[in-house]
Design an enzyme around this catalytic site. Structure first.
Site, PDB file in Angstrom:
ATOM      1  N   ASN A 150      -3.767 -15.670  18.749  1.00 39.82           N
ATOM      2  CA  ASN A 150      -3.689 -14.406  19.489  1.00 39.82           C
ATOM      3  C   ASN A 150      -3.410 -14.741  20.957  1.00 39.82           C
ATOM      4  O   ASN A 150      -4.319 -15.122  21.699  1.00 39.82           O
ATOM      5  CB  ASN A 150      -5.023 -13.653  19.331  1.00 39.82           C
ATOM      6  CG  ASN A 150      -5.037 -12.367  20.128  1.00 39.82           C
ATOM      7  OD1 ASN A 150      -4.020 -11.936  20.665  1.00 39.82           O
ATOM      8  ND2 ASN A 150      -6.208 -11.739  20.210  1.00 39.82           N
ATOM      9  N   TRP A 151      -2.141 -14.590  21.338  1.00 40.23           N
ATOM     10  CA  TRP A 151      -1.746 -14.989  22.700  1.00 40.23           C
ATOM     11  C   TRP A 151      -2.073 -13.913  23.740  1.00 40.23           C
ATOM     12  O   TRP A 151      -1.763 -14.090  24.919  1.00 40.23           O
ATOM     13  CB  TRP A 151      -0.250 -15.315  22.733  1.00 40.23           C
ATOM     14  CG  TRP A 151       0.071 -16.668  22.202  1.00 40.23           C
ATOM     15  CD1 TRP A 151      -0.815 -17.611  21.788  1.00 40.23           C
ATOM     16  CD2 TRP A 151       1.376 -17.250  22.044  1.00 40.23           C
ATOM     17  NE1 TRP A 151      -0.152 -18.743  21.374  1.00 40.23           N
ATOM     18  CE2 TRP A 151       1.190 -18.542  21.520  1.00 40.23           C
ATOM     19  CE3 TRP A 151       2.674 -16.797  22.278  1.00 40.23           C
ATOM     20  CZ2 TRP A 151       2.262 -19.395  21.240  1.00 40.23           C
ATOM     21  CZ3 TRP A 151       3.739 -17.642  21.994  1.00 40.23           C
ATOM     22  CH2 TRP A 151       3.537 -18.927  21.485  1.00 40.23           C
ATOM     23  N   LYS A 152      -2.637 -12.802  23.288  1.00 42.13           N
ATOM     24  CA  LYS A 152      -3.046 -11.737  24.215  1.00 42.13           C
ATOM     25  C   LYS A 152      -1.951 -11.499  25.254  1.00 42.13           C
ATOM     26  O   LYS A 152      -0.781 -11.397  24.898  1.00 42.13           O
ATOM     27  CB  LYS A 152      -4.396 -12.106  24.860  1.00 42.13           C
ATOM     28  CG  LYS A 152      -5.456 -12.463  23.808  1.00 42.13           C
ATOM     29  CD  LYS A 152      -6.838 -12.549  24.363  1.00 42.13           C
ATOM     30  CE  LYS A 152      -7.808 -12.902  23.252  1.00 42.13           C
ATOM     31  NZ  LYS A 152      -9.199 -12.785  23.628  1.00 42.13           N
TER      32      LYS A 152
ATOM     33  N   HIS B 151      -8.927  -4.906  17.701  1.00 40.99           N
ATOM     34  CA  HIS B 151      -9.456  -5.963  18.568  1.00 40.99           C
ATOM     35  C   HIS B 151     -10.345  -5.327  19.633  1.00 40.99           C
ATOM     36  O   HIS B 151     -10.026  -4.257  20.151  1.00 40.99           O
ATOM     37  CB  HIS B 151      -8.308  -6.745  19.215  1.00 40.99           C
ATOM     38  CG  HIS B 151      -8.792  -8.006  19.870  1.00 40.99           C
ATOM     39  ND1 HIS B 151      -9.427  -7.989  21.099  1.00 40.99           N
ATOM     40  CD2 HIS B 151      -8.770  -9.293  19.456  1.00 40.99           C
ATOM     41  CE1 HIS B 151      -9.766  -9.239  21.408  1.00 40.99           C
ATOM     42  NE2 HIS B 151      -9.385 -10.040  20.434  1.00 40.99           N
TER      43      HIS B 151
ATOM     44  N   GLU C 255     -15.326 -10.986  14.940  1.00 41.31           N
ATOM     45  CA  GLU C 255     -15.314 -11.541  16.289  1.00 41.31           C
ATOM     46  C   GLU C 255     -16.449 -10.922  17.100  1.00 41.31           C
ATOM     47  O   GLU C 255     -16.304  -9.818  17.651  1.00 41.31           O
ATOM     48  CB  GLU C 255     -13.999 -11.209  16.996  1.00 41.31           C
ATOM     49  CG  GLU C 255     -12.770 -11.781  16.343  1.00 41.31           C
ATOM     50  CD  GLU C 255     -11.630 -11.909  17.352  1.00 41.31           C
ATOM     51  OE1 GLU C 255     -11.196 -13.042  17.587  1.00 41.31           O
ATOM     52  OE2 GLU C 255     -11.205 -10.898  17.913  1.00 41.31           O
TER      53      GLU C 255
ATOM     54  N   GLY D 192     -13.895 -15.377  24.430  1.00 44.83           N
ATOM     55  CA  GLY D 192     -13.565 -15.864  25.768  1.00 44.83           C
ATOM     56  C   GLY D 192     -14.752 -16.290  26.608  1.00 44.83           C
ATOM     57  O   GLY D 192     -14.628 -16.489  27.817  1.00 44.83           O
TER      58      GLY D 192
ATOM     59  N   GLY E 141      -7.886 -17.371  20.342  1.00 39.90           N
ATOM     60  CA  GLY E 141      -7.296 -16.775  21.541  1.00 39.90           C
ATOM     61  C   GLY E 141      -6.813 -17.835  22.503  1.00 39.90           C
ATOM     62  O   GLY E 141      -5.851 -18.557  22.231  1.00 39.90           O
TER      63      GLY E 141
HETATM   64  P1  PGA Z   1     -10.919 -16.536  22.387  1.00 48.14           P
HETATM   65  O1  PGA Z   1     -10.407 -15.124  21.864  1.00 48.14           O
HETATM   66  O2  PGA Z   1     -10.539 -17.561  21.340  1.00 48.14           O
HETATM   67  O3  PGA Z   1     -10.215 -16.757  23.689  1.00 48.14           O
HETATM   68  O4  PGA Z   1     -12.410 -16.432  22.535  1.00 48.14           O
HETATM   69  C1  PGA Z   1     -10.421 -14.791  20.504  1.00 48.14           C
HETATM   70  C2  PGA Z   1      -9.864 -13.424  20.277  1.00 48.14           C
HETATM   71  O5  PGA Z   1     -10.106 -12.526  21.095  1.00 48.14           O
HETATM   72  O6  PGA Z   1      -9.169 -13.186  19.289  1.00 48.14           O
END
Ligand code: PGA
Length: 253
Positions: free
Chosen positions: A11-13, A98, A171, A177, A235
């Protein structure tokens, strides 16, 4: 649609610009077959990069996923993304629910039901995210929260007459994060609960579970011990190629 477990969803957001996402793929594409020997790898760039990555990943073993879609078929919906367009671009997966979309774009359960329906209609696999906040975790409210979040999915599954495959990504919000990972016992308990809730739909549909939240080259060794999981939603760590490679190699080892 074929996929090999475990599945790693990157997930590159909103970490990359259009050019950065393209350069990342161009620089690393010679390693893509290595990264997909014993597992599935899905890259989920932001919308503006989807069309370009769709052509770069054409004939590549790496699959393409989107980070959201509209619950509407088409029409006057400024700023939204049509599931049919995603299908035309060969997008096979789409993250919905999400916590960042629920929070910053006020995504609701009603919208989520419509999004699931759109994705099913266009043969795109939903990666349906659920997870409790820190407050809910500390006050033993995780089950209640997840039950509520799964309602739109369960209604959509009930009404869907064709057999569908989908992923549920657990999640915990307090782990996304933050560098803090939920412990394996907690994850196992929640995943077991999700499977129990969705048991009535398993006769008709293929339901898989993922974990996400601070998955990286360090945390994966412990997380991979959870045998109920079919893969991980990654992420920040997935934007660094060496880190992603490390995660894949440790998972399949
Ligand atoms: P993260 O995010 O790996 O940076 O904690 C995961 C996500 O939000 O899918």
């Amino acid at each position: 649609m074929d996929f090999l477990f475990p599945i790693i969803v990157a997930n590159w957001k909103m970490y990359f610009t259009y050019n950065q996402a393209r350069t990342w793929c161009q620089e690393h594409q010679q390693h893509f077959s290595e990264l997909t020997k014993k597992n599935t790898l899905v890259l989920c760039p932001s919308y503006e990069s989807l069309a370009s990555l769709a052509s770069l990943l054409n004939h590549s073993p790496v699959a393409l996923g989107a980070q959201n879609c509209s619950g509407h078929t088409n029409g006057a919906y400024t700023g939204q993304i049509m599931a049919k367009s995603l299908q035309e671009l060969n997008v096979q997966y789409c993250i919905i629910g999400h916590s960042e979309v629920r929070t910053y774009l006020s995504e609701t359960n009603d919208q989520l039901k419509q999004k699931v329906e759109q994705l099913f209609l266009h043969n795109i696999m939903p990666i349906f995210c659920v997870g409790e906040s820190k407050h809910e975790y500390e006050n033993n409210m995780a089950f209640e929260k997840i039950h509520d979040q799964l309602q739109p999915l369960m209604t959509a599954l009930e009404q869907e007459h064709h057999s569908k495959a989908l992923f549920i990504a657990y999640e915990p919000i307090w782990s996304i994060g933050t560098g803090v990972v939920a412990d394996n016992t907690h994850i196992h308990t929640i995943i077991t609960y999700i499977h129990k809730l969705l048991d009535p739909y398993k006769k008709s549909h293929k339901i898989h579970t993922l974990y996400g939240g601070t998955v990286n080259g360090e945390t994966i060794l412990e997380l991979k011990k959870i045998d109920l999981l079919h893969g991980f939603l990654v992420g920040k760590a997935s934007t660094n190629f060496q880190e992603l490679k490390k995660i894949v190699s440790l998972i399949v080892k």
